[in-house]
Design a protein around this motif. Sequence first.
Motif, short mmCIF file in Angstrom:
data_model
loop_
_atom_site.label_atom_id
_atom_site.label_comp_id
_atom_site.label_asym_id
_atom_site.label_seq_id
_atom_site.Cartn_x
_atom_site.Cartn_y
_atom_site.Cartn_z
N SER A 56 63.55 0.45 44.21
CA SER A 56 64.88 -0.11 43.97
C SER A 56 65.28 -1.08 45.08
O SER A 56 64.78 -0.99 46.20
N ASN B 173 62.91 7.76 48.34
CA ASN B 173 64.28 7.31 48.16
C ASN B 173 64.99 7.35 49.50
O ASN B 173 64.44 7.80 50.49
N LEU C 266 72.93 -3.95 42.45
CA LEU C 266 71.63 -3.32 42.25
C LEU C 266 70.73 -4.36 41.59
O LEU C 266 70.90 -4.69 40.43
N ARG D 274 67.38 -4.12 41.35
CA ARG D 274 66.28 -3.50 40.63
C ARG D 274 66.33 -2.00 40.87
O ARG D 274 66.74 -1.55 41.93
N GLY D 275 65.91 -1.23 39.88
CA GLY D 275 65.77 0.21 40.06
C GLY D 275 66.97 1.01 39.63
O GLY D 275 67.70 0.63 38.71
N SER D 276 67.19 2.14 40.33
CA SER D 276 68.27 3.03 39.96
C SER D 276 68.84 3.72 41.20
O SER D 276 68.22 3.73 42.26
N LEU D 277 70.03 4.27 41.01
CA LEU D 277 70.70 4.98 42.09
C LEU D 277 71.63 6.01 41.51
O LEU D 277 71.97 5.98 40.33
N SER D 278 72.03 6.94 42.35
CA SER D 278 73.09 7.89 42.00
C SER D 278 74.10 7.84 43.14
O SER D 278 73.77 7.46 44.26
N LEU E 197 69.50 5.82 46.76
CA LEU E 197 68.74 4.73 46.17
C LEU E 197 67.35 5.26 45.84
O LEU E 197 66.63 5.74 46.72
N GLU E 198 67.00 5.21 44.57
CA GLU E 198 65.76 5.81 44.11
C GLU E 198 64.55 4.91 44.37
O GLU E 198 64.69 3.76 44.77
#
Length: 90
Positions: free
Chosen positions: A47, A30, A69, A71-75, A43-44
């Motif tokens: 992504s 990430n 975003l 694609r994918g995931s984030l915090s 950003l994981e």
Amino acid sequence: IKRASKSVFKLLKTNMNIRVGDEVATKKGNVLIEFADSSTIRLEENSNLVFNKLSHFGKTGMVDTRLRLKRGSLSTEVTPLVKGSRYEIT
């Protein structure tokens, strides 16, 4: 990172500036991105994130941050916004 004017991804380096239109992608692992106002995005793995708008309005403290975003995931941890500011991820 893929710059807005380029078609090829290059390795994102520590303290590299990200500009409007740039895309950051991860495969394994990430990346932590810190904004000028100290807000952060993690950003994981696997992504893709596009930076659509990054604006800071002088001494007013107003910011306009719009990200997509793909694609994918984030915090994220967002610094409290002042009236009129925007922080948006679609």
